[in-house]
Design a protein around this motif. Structure first.
Motif, PDB file in Angstrom:
ATOM      1  N   PRO A  31       0.789  -1.233   0.000  1.00  0.00           N
ATOM      2  CA  PRO A  31       0.000   0.000   0.000  1.00  0.00           C
ATOM      3  C   PRO A  31       0.822   1.284   0.000  1.00  0.00           C
ATOM      4  O   PRO A  31       0.276   2.360   0.230  1.00  0.00           O
ATOM      5  CB  PRO A  31      -0.797  -0.125   1.294  1.00  0.00           C
ATOM      6  N   SER A  32       2.120   1.233  -0.251  1.00  0.00           N
ATOM      7  CA  SER A  32       2.931   2.454  -0.337  1.00  0.00           C
ATOM      8  C   SER A  32       2.425   3.312  -1.494  1.00  0.00           C
ATOM      9  O   SER A  32       1.989   2.786  -2.513  1.00  0.00           O
ATOM     10  CB  SER A  32       4.406   2.109  -0.582  1.00  0.00           C
ATOM     11  N   GLY A  33       2.533   4.637  -1.352  1.00  0.00           N
ATOM     12  CA  GLY A  33       2.056   5.535  -2.397  1.00  0.00           C
ATOM     13  C   GLY A  33       3.167   6.208  -3.178  1.00  0.00           C
ATOM     14  O   GLY A  33       2.916   7.110  -3.958  1.00  0.00           O
ATOM     15  N   HIS A  34       4.413   5.801  -2.982  1.00  0.00           N
ATOM     16  CA  HIS A  34       5.555   6.425  -3.637  1.00  0.00           C
ATOM     17  C   HIS A  34       6.201   5.439  -4.616  1.00  0.00           C
ATOM     18  O   HIS A  34       5.976   4.240  -4.511  1.00  0.00           O
ATOM     19  CB  HIS A  34       6.582   6.884  -2.583  1.00  0.00           C
ATOM     20  N   GLY A  46      24.583 -12.753  10.785  1.00  0.00           N
ATOM     21  CA  GLY A  46      23.521 -13.257   9.918  1.00  0.00           C
ATOM     22  C   GLY A  46      22.104 -13.000  10.410  1.00  0.00           C
ATOM     23  O   GLY A  46      21.144 -13.402   9.761  1.00  0.00           O
ATOM     24  N   GLN A  47      21.951 -12.288  11.519  1.00  0.00           N
ATOM     25  CA  GLN A  47      20.623 -12.001  12.071  1.00  0.00           C
ATOM     26  C   GLN A  47      20.305 -10.512  11.921  1.00  0.00           C
ATOM     27  O   GLN A  47      21.120  -9.659  12.298  1.00  0.00           O
ATOM     28  CB  GLN A  47      20.562 -12.365  13.561  1.00  0.00           C
ATOM     29  N   ARG A  48      19.126 -10.206  11.379  1.00  0.00           N
ATOM     30  CA  ARG A  48      18.716  -8.808  11.237  1.00  0.00           C
ATOM     31  C   ARG A  48      18.531  -8.190  12.622  1.00  0.00           C
ATOM     32  O   ARG A  48      17.806  -8.710  13.457  1.00  0.00           O
ATOM     33  CB  ARG A  48      17.406  -8.701  10.450  1.00  0.00           C
ATOM     34  N   VAL A  49      19.177  -7.061  12.828  1.00  0.00           N
ATOM     35  CA  VAL A  49      19.061  -6.305  14.064  1.00  0.00           C
ATOM     36  C   VAL A  49      18.189  -5.069  13.828  1.00  0.00           C
ATOM     37  O   VAL A  49      17.394  -4.685  14.671  1.00  0.00           O
ATOM     38  CB  VAL A  49      20.465  -5.893  14.566  1.00  0.00           C
ATOM     39  N   LEU A  50      18.354  -4.469  12.637  1.00  0.00           N
ATOM     40  CA  LEU A  50      17.607  -3.280  12.256  1.00  0.00           C
ATOM     41  C   LEU A  50      17.284  -3.393  10.776  1.00  0.00           C
ATOM     42  O   LEU A  50      18.152  -3.782   9.990  1.00  0.00           O
ATOM     43  CB  LEU A  50      18.452  -2.025  12.512  1.00  0.00           C
ATOM     44  N   GLY A  51      16.076  -3.067  10.387  1.00  0.00           N
ATOM     45  CA  GLY A  51      15.731  -3.131   8.979  1.00  0.00           C
ATOM     46  C   GLY A  51      14.587  -2.199   8.635  1.00  0.00           C
ATOM     47  O   GLY A  51      13.695  -1.985   9.450  1.00  0.00           O
ATOM     48  N   TYR A  52      14.644  -1.630   7.447  1.00  0.00           N
ATOM     49  CA  TYR A  52      13.562  -0.816   6.897  1.00  0.00           C
ATOM     50  C   TYR A  52      13.220  -1.437   5.545  1.00  0.00           C
ATOM     51  O   TYR A  52      14.105  -1.755   4.757  1.00  0.00           O
ATOM     52  CB  TYR A  52      14.018   0.616   6.619  1.00  0.00           C
ATOM     53  N   ASP A  53      11.918  -1.593   5.255  1.00  0.00           N
ATOM     54  CA  ASP A  53      11.524  -2.068   3.932  1.00  0.00           C
ATOM     55  C   ASP A  53      10.068  -1.721   3.673  1.00  0.00           C
ATOM     56  O   ASP A  53       9.362  -1.254   4.558  1.00  0.00           O
ATOM     57  CB  ASP A  53      11.777  -3.577   3.773  1.00  0.00           C
ATOM     58  N   ASN A  54       9.647  -1.935   2.429  1.00  0.00           N
ATOM     59  CA  ASN A  54       8.240  -1.717   2.064  1.00  0.00           C
ATOM     60  C   ASN A  54       7.735  -2.938   1.313  1.00  0.00           C
ATOM     61  O   ASN A  54       7.560  -2.934   0.120  1.00  0.00           O
ATOM     62  CB  ASN A  54       8.021  -0.414   1.296  1.00  0.00           C
ATOM     63  N   GLU A  55       7.495  -3.946   2.075  1.00  0.00           N
ATOM     64  CA  GLU A  55       6.999  -5.222   1.556  1.00  0.00           C
ATOM     65  C   GLU A  55       5.576  -5.075   1.036  1.00  0.00           C
ATOM     66  O   GLU A  55       4.741  -4.398   1.645  1.00  0.00           O
ATOM     67  CB  GLU A  55       7.042  -6.225   2.720  1.00  0.00           C
ATOM     68  N   ARG A  56       5.296  -5.715  -0.083  1.00  0.00           N
ATOM     69  CA  ARG A  56       3.943  -5.708  -0.653  1.00  0.00           C
ATOM     70  C   ARG A  56       2.952  -6.208   0.408  1.00  0.00           C
ATOM     71  O   ARG A  56       3.182  -7.218   1.046  1.00  0.00           O
ATOM     72  CB  ARG A  56       3.891  -6.608  -1.881  1.00  0.00           C
ATOM     73  N   LYS A  58       2.315  -4.901   3.278  1.00  0.00           N
ATOM     74  CA  LYS A  58       2.625  -4.324   4.591  1.00  0.00           C
ATOM     75  C   LYS A  58       2.913  -2.834   4.500  1.00  0.00           C
ATOM     76  O   LYS A  58       2.743  -2.111   5.458  1.00  0.00           O
ATOM     77  CB  LYS A  58       3.847  -5.003   5.219  1.00  0.00           C
ATOM     78  N   GLY A  59       3.427  -2.387   3.375  1.00  0.00           N
ATOM     79  CA  GLY A  59       3.789  -0.984   3.233  1.00  0.00           C
ATOM     80  C   GLY A  59       5.101  -0.659   3.920  1.00  0.00           C
ATOM     81  O   GLY A  59       5.894  -1.539   4.260  1.00  0.00           O
ATOM     82  N   ASP A  60       5.327   0.625   4.119  1.00  0.00           N
ATOM     83  CA  ASP A  60       6.568   1.116   4.705  1.00  0.00           C
ATOM     84  C   ASP A  60       6.607   0.781   6.199  1.00  0.00           C
ATOM     85  O   ASP A  60       5.681   1.124   6.937  1.00  0.00           O
ATOM     86  CB  ASP A  60       6.661   2.637   4.523  1.00  0.00           C
ATOM     87  N   HIS A  61       7.679   0.119   6.617  1.00  0.00           N
ATOM     88  CA  HIS A  61       7.810  -0.237   8.023  1.00  0.00           C
ATOM     89  C   HIS A  61       9.269  -0.489   8.373  1.00  0.00           C
ATOM     90  O   HIS A  61      10.118  -0.565   7.502  1.00  0.00           O
ATOM     91  CB  HIS A  61       6.949  -1.461   8.369  1.00  0.00           C
ATOM     92  N   GLU A  69       7.319  -1.806  13.365  1.00  0.00           N
ATOM     93  CA  GLU A  69       6.427  -0.645  13.438  1.00  0.00           C
ATOM     94  C   GLU A  69       6.360   0.039  12.083  1.00  0.00           C
ATOM     95  O   GLU A  69       7.272  -0.109  11.260  1.00  0.00           O
ATOM     96  CB  GLU A  69       6.893   0.337  14.512  1.00  0.00           C
ATOM     97  N   SER A  70       5.291   0.789  11.856  1.00  0.00           N
ATOM     98  CA  SER A  70       5.152   1.479  10.576  1.00  0.00           C
ATOM     99  C   SER A  70       6.200   2.588  10.478  1.00  0.00           C
ATOM    100  O   SER A  70       6.712   3.074  11.488  1.00  0.00           O
ATOM    101  CB  SER A  70       3.741   2.038  10.407  1.00  0.00           C
ATOM    102  N   TYR A  71       6.503   2.958   9.239  1.00  0.00           N
ATOM    103  CA  TYR A  71       7.479   4.008   8.974  1.00  0.00           C
ATOM    104  C   TYR A  71       6.862   4.980   7.983  1.00  0.00           C
ATOM    105  O   TYR A  71       6.228   4.565   7.006  1.00  0.00           O
ATOM    106  CB  TYR A  71       8.765   3.396   8.386  1.00  0.00           C
ATOM    107  N   ARG A  72       7.035   6.270   8.202  1.00  0.00           N
ATOM    108  CA  ARG A  72       6.501   7.300   7.305  1.00  0.00           C
ATOM    109  C   ARG A  72       7.574   7.677   6.289  1.00  0.00           C
ATOM    110  O   ARG A  72       8.513   8.406   6.609  1.00  0.00           O
ATOM    111  CB  ARG A  72       6.061   8.517   8.102  1.00  0.00           C
ATOM    112  N   PHE A  73       7.449   7.172   5.076  1.00  0.00           N
ATOM    113  CA  PHE A  73       8.404   7.449   3.996  1.00  0.00           C
ATOM    114  C   PHE A  73       8.192   8.866   3.486  1.00  0.00           C
ATOM    115  O   PHE A  73       7.070   9.262   3.177  1.00  0.00           O
ATOM    116  CB  PHE A  73       8.205   6.451   2.853  1.00  0.00           C
ATOM    117  N   ILE A  74       9.294   9.634   3.383  1.00  0.00           N
ATOM    118  CA  ILE A  74       9.246  10.991   2.839  1.00  0.00           C
ATOM    119  C   ILE A  74      10.020  11.062   1.531  1.00  0.00           C
ATOM    120  O   ILE A  74       9.520  11.579   0.532  1.00  0.00           O
ATOM    121  CB  ILE A  74       9.792  12.009   3.863  1.00  0.00           C
TER     122      ILE A  74
END
Length: 97
Positions: A31-34, A46-56, A58-61, A69-74
């Motif tokens: 649901p991302s709009g960008h 090999g273990q994710r500690v921090l990650g940002y992505d916009n999975e189909r 789920k949107g930006d998170h 948690e959700s993330y507000r993409f600018i």
């Protein structure tokens, strides 16, 4: 238009690895709009500690440890700045342990 890679880097950082990949896509990833698809990750052993992505679907998170948690993409620039700020905070916390 096909997806076009905008930025890619993979390098050692702190006690782990940072990988950042950003593409410009012809249509937003719902649901991302960008018009960007992205994956920014900091992994240790090999273990994710921090990650940002916009999975189909789920949107930006972002992922911080096991928390999501959700993330507000600018913009791509703000995305990288926010990721790096979280990364610096996390690596600072690692050295305090």
């Amino acid at each position: 238009m096909k997806a076009q890679e905008v930025f890619r880097v993979k390098q050692a950082y702190g006690s782990g690895i940072v990988e950042i990949v950003i593409w410009q896509v012809p249509q937003p990833v719902p649901p991302s709009g960008h018009p960007y698809k992205y994956r920014l990750v900091y992994a240790v052993d090999g273990q994710r500690v921090l990650g940002y992505d916009n999975e189909r679907g789920k949107g930006d998170h972002k992922h911080v440890g096991r928390h999501e948690e959700s993330y507000r993409f600018i913009s791509p620039q703000q995305l990288m700045a926010d990721f790096m700020a979280d990364l610096k905070e996390h690596c600072h916390d690692e050295t305090d342990s």
